[in-house]
Write a protein that holds these residues in place. Sequence first.
Motif, short mmCIF file in Angstrom:
data_model
loop_
_atom_site.label_atom_id
_atom_site.label_comp_id
_atom_site.label_asym_id
_atom_site.label_seq_id
_atom_site.Cartn_x
_atom_site.Cartn_y
_atom_site.Cartn_z
N ALA A 1 41.86 36.81 35.53
CA ALA A 1 41.91 35.78 36.57
C ALA A 1 40.81 34.77 36.29
CB ALA A 1 41.74 36.39 37.95
N SER A 2 40.96 33.59 36.85
CA SER A 2 40.00 32.53 36.62
C SER A 2 38.66 32.84 37.29
CB SER A 2 40.55 31.22 37.18
OG SER A 2 40.68 31.29 38.59
N ASP A 3 37.62 32.15 36.85
CA ASP A 3 36.29 32.34 37.44
C ASP A 3 36.31 32.10 38.95
OD1 ASP A 3 35.24 32.95 34.99
OD2 ASP A 3 34.49 30.93 34.59
N LYS A 4 37.01 31.05 39.37
CA LYS A 4 37.04 30.72 40.80
C LYS A 4 37.69 31.84 41.61
CE LYS A 4 36.94 25.67 40.37
NZ LYS A 4 37.65 24.40 40.67
N VAL A 5 38.77 32.39 41.10
CA VAL A 5 39.44 33.48 41.81
C VAL A 5 38.55 34.71 41.89
CG1 VAL A 5 41.36 35.13 41.69
CG2 VAL A 5 41.78 32.70 41.32
N ARG A 6 37.89 35.06 40.78
CA ARG A 6 37.01 36.23 40.80
C ARG A 6 35.85 36.05 41.77
NH1 ARG A 6 37.38 35.53 35.34
NH2 ARG A 6 35.11 35.35 35.08
N LEU B 1 37.02 36.68 45.25
CA LEU B 1 37.41 38.07 45.53
C LEU B 1 36.22 39.01 45.69
CD1 LEU B 1 40.45 38.49 43.09
CD2 LEU B 1 40.52 38.26 45.58
N ARG B 2 35.07 38.67 45.07
CA ARG B 2 33.93 39.60 45.10
C ARG B 2 33.53 40.01 46.51
NH1 ARG B 2 31.87 36.16 40.79
NH2 ARG B 2 32.19 37.23 38.79
N PRO B 3 33.38 39.10 47.48
CA PRO B 3 32.97 39.53 48.82
C PRO B 3 34.05 40.29 49.58
CG PRO B 3 33.35 37.16 48.79
CD PRO B 3 33.42 37.62 47.38
N LEU B 4 35.28 40.27 49.08
CA LEU B 4 36.37 40.97 49.76
C LEU B 4 36.51 42.42 49.34
CD1 LEU B 4 39.14 38.19 49.55
CD2 LEU B 4 37.49 38.60 51.39
N ALA B 5 35.88 42.76 48.21
CA ALA B 5 36.02 44.12 47.67
C ALA B 5 34.88 45.01 48.14
CB ALA B 5 36.06 44.07 46.14
N HIS B 6 35.21 46.28 48.47
CA HIS B 6 34.21 47.24 48.91
C HIS B 6 33.48 47.89 47.73
CE1 HIS B 6 36.90 46.97 52.47
NE2 HIS B 6 35.76 47.07 53.13
N ASP B 7 34.14 47.96 46.58
CA ASP B 7 33.51 48.57 45.40
C ASP B 7 34.15 47.96 44.15
OD1 ASP B 7 36.00 49.90 45.03
OD2 ASP B 7 35.31 51.57 46.29
N VAL B 8 33.65 48.40 42.99
CA VAL B 8 34.12 47.83 41.71
C VAL B 8 35.60 48.14 41.49
CG1 VAL B 8 33.87 47.93 39.20
CG2 VAL B 8 31.83 47.89 40.65
N THR B 9 36.00 49.35 41.83
CA THR B 9 37.40 49.73 41.62
C THR B 9 38.34 48.83 42.41
OG1 THR B 9 36.78 52.04 41.25
CG2 THR B 9 39.08 51.60 41.82
N GLU B 10 37.97 48.57 43.67
CA GLU B 10 38.81 47.69 44.48
C GLU B 10 38.80 46.27 43.93
OE1 GLU B 10 39.56 46.38 49.14
OE2 GLU B 10 37.79 47.56 48.61
N LEU B 11 37.64 45.82 43.45
CA LEU B 11 37.54 44.48 42.88
C LEU B 11 38.45 44.34 41.66
CD1 LEU B 11 36.31 41.66 42.73
CD2 LEU B 11 34.40 42.65 41.43
N ILE B 12 38.46 45.35 40.81
CA ILE B 12 39.32 45.31 39.61
C ILE B 12 40.78 45.19 40.02
CG2 ILE B 12 40.15 46.66 37.65
CD1 ILE B 12 37.30 47.77 37.39
N GLY B 13 41.17 45.97 41.02
CA GLY B 13 42.55 45.91 41.48
C GLY B 13 42.92 44.55 42.04
N LEU B 14 42.02 43.97 42.83
CA LEU B 14 42.28 42.65 43.40
C LEU B 14 42.38 41.58 42.31
CD1 LEU B 14 39.86 42.72 46.48
CD2 LEU B 14 42.37 42.72 46.55
N VAL B 15 41.47 41.67 41.34
CA VAL B 15 41.47 40.69 40.25
C VAL B 15 42.79 40.77 39.46
CG1 VAL B 15 40.44 40.10 38.03
CG2 VAL B 15 38.98 40.50 40.01
N GLU C 1 45.73 39.33 41.74
CA GLU C 1 45.72 37.87 41.85
C GLU C 1 45.88 37.21 40.49
OE1 GLU C 1 45.84 36.11 44.50
OE2 GLU C 1 45.57 37.75 45.93
N GLY C 2 45.32 37.83 39.45
CA GLY C 2 45.46 37.28 38.11
C GLY C 2 46.91 37.27 37.65
N GLU C 3 47.64 38.32 37.98
CA GLU C 3 49.06 38.36 37.61
C GLU C 3 49.84 37.27 38.32
OE1 GLU C 3 52.71 41.56 37.03
OE2 GLU C 3 51.00 42.08 38.32
N ARG C 4 49.52 37.04 39.59
CA ARG C 4 50.19 35.96 40.31
C ARG C 4 49.87 34.60 39.68
NH1 ARG C 4 51.82 37.06 45.55
NH2 ARG C 4 52.72 34.96 45.41
N GLU C 5 48.60 34.41 39.29
CA GLU C 5 48.21 33.18 38.59
C GLU C 5 49.01 33.01 37.30
OE1 GLU C 5 43.91 31.29 38.70
OE2 GLU C 5 43.81 33.41 38.14
#
Length: 293
Positions: free
Chosen positions: A42-47, A50-64, A67-71
């Motif tokens: 995913a792009s820098d802006k998307v990442r 997403l960082r403040p929305l994730a509770h941990d690294v695993t959740e952040l990876i999933g979100l990225v 959203e990256g696939e949608r991009e």
Amino acid sequence: MAVRAIVGYDGSPGANAAIDAGASLFPGARGWITYLWAPPFASDKVRTRLRPLAHDVTELIGLVEHEGEREAQRLVTTGVTLARAAGWDAEPLLKQTWGGQGLRIAQTAEAVDADVVLVGSHGLGGTQAVLGSVSDLVVHYSARPVVVVPYPMLAAEYAALPNGPVAVGWDGSAGAEAAFAAATHLFPERTVLLVSVNEGTDISPPPVDLPRVGDRDLVGLTVERNRGFHAGATSDALVATATDHNAAVVVVGSRGRSAAREILLGSVAMGTLHRSHRPVMVVPADWKVPPNP
């Protein structure tokens, strides 16, 4: 014959130019607009969002990844829209990869049985050439002819694409024969210019023995290379001849795949690729015209 073409697409102006030029070179083609979805996904802006929305690294990876696939899907859809608007029967081909984009594009071309691969160039000319760029690596790894479309092109160069002749570098080698075969197969209605370059010796090369392909309009040209020993002299002569005759594309044979040594030594194929402001089609020396289905 409807050409089957795969386009390496990343949404850049160079990639858009490759679709535009490809539609003029191969009108009505069956096309796959291919985007390789690679880390960080995913792009820098998307990442950043997403960082403040994730509770941990695993959740952040999933979100990225989500959203990256949608991009990626939106991006490749844009390429398909451009190709369809230009007259291609095009579809998206989104692939997740972890590197080796040049190799993966070449492998994908094999998987879909494409006749030709198209990639954009972000300005390979002269000192801007970058060893290991995606377009260079596609050329080295592909078993299919690869058309590299330079960016930007001038209006006169675009105007030559639909009907201009095809300039083929000719020296009688296996690579030149493959280049000639690809040119006559993929551009069946165009005049073919077989360009033999005098290497600057005191003895002129023999006249080109024109291969015969039905009643095709073939023109044999022998041009003088600038005397000297710099590696690009032969490529310069070929490129200049293509410009003089307003060629749509320059076709050259390659001695082989995955040979970085060719870049370092300035082979005719790589020299032409890095110097031409017109599309260049590089054909592997072992390429053969596919049998009729």
